[in-house]
Motif scaffolding. Sequence first.
Motif, short mmCIF file in Angstrom:
data_model
loop_
_atom_site.label_atom_id
_atom_site.label_comp_id
_atom_site.label_asym_id
_atom_site.label_seq_id
_atom_site.Cartn_x
_atom_site.Cartn_y
_atom_site.Cartn_z
N ARG A 16 46.14 35.08 2.97
CA ARG A 16 44.97 35.22 2.10
C ARG A 16 43.70 35.22 2.92
N ARG A 17 42.72 35.99 2.46
CA ARG A 17 41.43 36.04 3.16
C ARG A 17 40.59 34.82 2.81
N PHE A 18 40.75 34.31 1.59
CA PHE A 18 39.97 33.15 1.15
C PHE A 18 40.93 32.05 0.71
N LEU A 19 40.72 30.88 1.23
CA LEU A 19 41.51 29.71 0.82
C LEU A 19 40.60 28.78 0.03
N PRO A 20 40.74 28.74 -1.29
CA PRO A 20 39.80 27.97 -2.11
C PRO A 20 39.76 26.49 -1.78
N ASN A 21 40.89 25.93 -1.35
CA ASN A 21 40.97 24.49 -1.10
C ASN A 21 40.88 24.15 0.38
N PHE A 22 40.41 25.09 1.19
CA PHE A 22 40.44 24.88 2.64
C PHE A 22 39.67 23.64 3.06
N GLN A 23 38.43 23.53 2.62
CA GLN A 23 37.61 22.39 3.03
C GLN A 23 38.14 21.07 2.49
N SER A 24 38.59 21.08 1.25
CA SER A 24 39.11 19.83 0.68
C SER A 24 40.40 19.41 1.37
N ILE A 25 41.21 20.37 1.77
CA ILE A 25 42.44 20.05 2.48
C ILE A 25 42.14 19.39 3.81
#
Length: 951
Positions: A16-25
């Motif tokens: 995926r180009r965008f990971l919505p939960n990237f920062q929270s992970i």
Amino acid sequence: MLTGRESLCRLIGKRRRFLPNFQSILSSPIQSSLNLLSDKNGSLAETECSKGEAEVSSSGLVTCPVCGNKVGGEDYTINSHLDGCLSRRTKRKLTQRTLLELNFGSSQSKLQISSGDSKQLLSRDLSKNHCDYEENVTCGFSEISPSGQKDRDQCGQLPHTESVIQIDLASSTENPISDGRANIVVEFPALSTDNEESHMDDTVDKISERPIDTFIVGRKFSDEKDVNLGASIYLLTDPDNIKDPNAIKVISASSACSKVLGYLPRELAQYLSPLIEKYCLSFEGYVTAVPQCSVDAVPIQIASHKSIFNGEKRCDGFDVFKHLWQKALQVAEFAKNRPPHTPKYQQNFCLLLKEVLTSSPHLFKEDEKKLVESFTSLSEDAQRLFVRLYTRKGPWFRLSTIMYPEICDPQQAAKELSATGYLYLFEDTNKLNDDDMKDLLSLLTVSELRDIFCTLKKKCNQGSRKHNLVASLLSCYKDGSCPVLPHRILERTEICIRTSSEAESLFWRAERLFFLNGEQDLSAFLLVDLGIVKYPTYNCIISEQIFLNKSDLLAYEEAIEVAQIMDQSLDENNCELVLRCIMIADSRISSSPKKLIDSVTPESMVTFLSCFSASWVYSKVILLGISFLEREHRYNDAIHLLRQLLNCFTCDTRRGYWTVRLSVDLEHIGCPNESLSVAEAGLLDPWIRAGSRMALQRRVLRLGKPPRRWKTPSFSESLKRKIIEVNIQGRPLNCETGRKSRFYGEDGEQCGVEQLALQYYATEGGGWHGVHTESGIWMTIFGLLMWDILFSDVPNVFRTRFQTAPLDVETDHFYLARKSLIESHLQKVHDGLAEEIFITSWELHMGTACRGVNWDRHSLSDLRAAVSCVGGPCLASLCRHLAQDYRSWSRGMPDLLLWRFHGDYKGEAKLVEVKGPRDQLSEQQRAWLLLLIDCGFNAEVCKVSPARSSP
């Protein structure tokens, strides 16, 4: 490659180009009992990851000359990264233009929906006797077939306790690329509405008098090139049409010689044709608009004023009439906003969205539904531009370079998409992050990058290649020495666009729900249309939702994000981020309710759906993490994770590998007693099978010598069973350790040990014919012999039109759900009908995609010879084992399959595992050989050694 890496990559699919939960992970605290980020003294290491950053410090990093990524400066890290870069292969994929500009056709297929769910999908019952009439559906969109009716007895044989509405797919889409070839239908009307249902209470005359808005297509085959607004027309069937017996010609009523203006769309003609022929309806109408191009579709309106019912309702005939007329109205209504000239990729994308919203509305919030549904209300240009950008690599694009022949005004389309939230425009330089800056710099050419350096009066100290120039500019922007860089980029690129993260996430979810995996995308439609892939015909009986609620889906999506982060971190050698992902997966599994993980038993009817849970994905992450930790000799951490997997997943066929690794790692840390206990306990586990069971048995015998154990296990004799060995000699080409052995063959050509063994058995070994195939030929034989079993009617195992096997094929559920069918079928194989079944299956399904079946590698004559010589009893036993546990037995089979005939009708077969000078049998291979011997096969091992030179 690390164990589990390939499996995880298949699970992730296209990144995926965008990971919505990237920062929270990255930033959220981890509630894990395992602290992998601690140093030797046990204190938490101060890393960028522990602070929630995705990147490591730039100190001590070097640039990889192959991929351009930053890696650690240690020798081991550099060498490992270079090995991975140099060994990585990339497949040549279809280009964006090839993918989107070609058409997608139609195919006959079937779908069934249980009566419980049909109330949610259909606004009414199609018929009291649904076995008499069939509804044509592709991926949830329905059509009525007047000709493809099933017998009542066949409907009654469905292995399902609920009543089922049988739905049949008929060919309907005009396909100029693949004429005469059955393909999958991709464009269908929406489901019936309450307004349409109310008309069923009307008389036939009132129903048939309703006007229909449609189009004249096939204008290139017309006699008259020009049409006039308001021109009168009438319809005439064309039963002699070779491509479509339901074809309907549109005739000009104003012409004295009845010139053909074109044809009705095939989707509509398949319903109106039986109405005209069987019920004597006659249609007349007029042209409502004239297109600019003479070959474009011409909008028309038609109506009927005659029928054989004379206003009366006849029971049987009237029911059929209502079905045909209703579906004709649905086709026409659906086609209003989708004229025939709409590009296929646009139609396919809209179909995908419609199907997902129809089948899984509970997985979207109201605002998400509105955003997805609003896509169809966008202008044609806006829809096409978004699909084009969504399927390209991106993420950023220069608007000035976007030119597609079917998009008239890209600038206006981009503004419309931006206003509705589908696109993000780079016009404000204050809203960019570092990742955006890197991607935008990558849009510039080398000359443009050098021009920026000259404008800024800076020098690039890292080299003259593009990635070096980008890295140097990005470094200057981050350290604050070049704050005007975004303005300099905007001056050269002008407006740049990318899909918004919200739209990207929603449509990624829709695509995932439609295909149920990450490996397939819109190109699946194209592959069918080109004839590259032909999917089998099967019935979809859906009675269970994969995701019961939105929270289950969100957890699953987040788990895939963690898997992607870990996969990317391994590529970048970011060990700290890899360890964090392992800890996150461990934490998630530990906090999951045990009933959600440990709810799968052999008797469960939905065990195969567990692979769509977050816990399943996290187990894949942990398995890869265990291999990573073992490579780093962190055995204590690996042991903790293995125990966690074994405690959480008590009913799982992967327990065999986990148990073997746990026993091995315990021995690594000097705990032989505990290692022995783990191996002994594993032998009592019914989920540990095949090679893993044999590996544990050998460990028990080796570790369980006195004084640890005084009693010899009962299985010791079976492990001592001798397998026939044949020794041959050859002239070696190389004798290097770590490389595959090569020899000179009888003709002087270079060959491997398998080819050398084939030559030996063909001459000195007794005149055998054969192939080097390992498991391949057996998977092909199994697939063709068991075709009807694989694609039989079982609930919930077929959910999309793009499957090559049922979802449960690798689980115990496969055999349990079809036990009676399998045993009766295998009895026929046992009784000598295997060759007849095989030939019939080959002829009926030639070229159709099926798991394990390779149509190109083996000829029918070779396969027939193998089936005939192996014999019915051995084939039936082998197929039974594969049906019971396909996952365990689909790998590790002997290298060679040999056969020879004695006369015209009798023959024999032999299976041979070939080993080079330094090779040993794996436990899986030994398990297979012993199983084959027990099944009655003639199996042996052929050892190839270098010829001894004379003194």
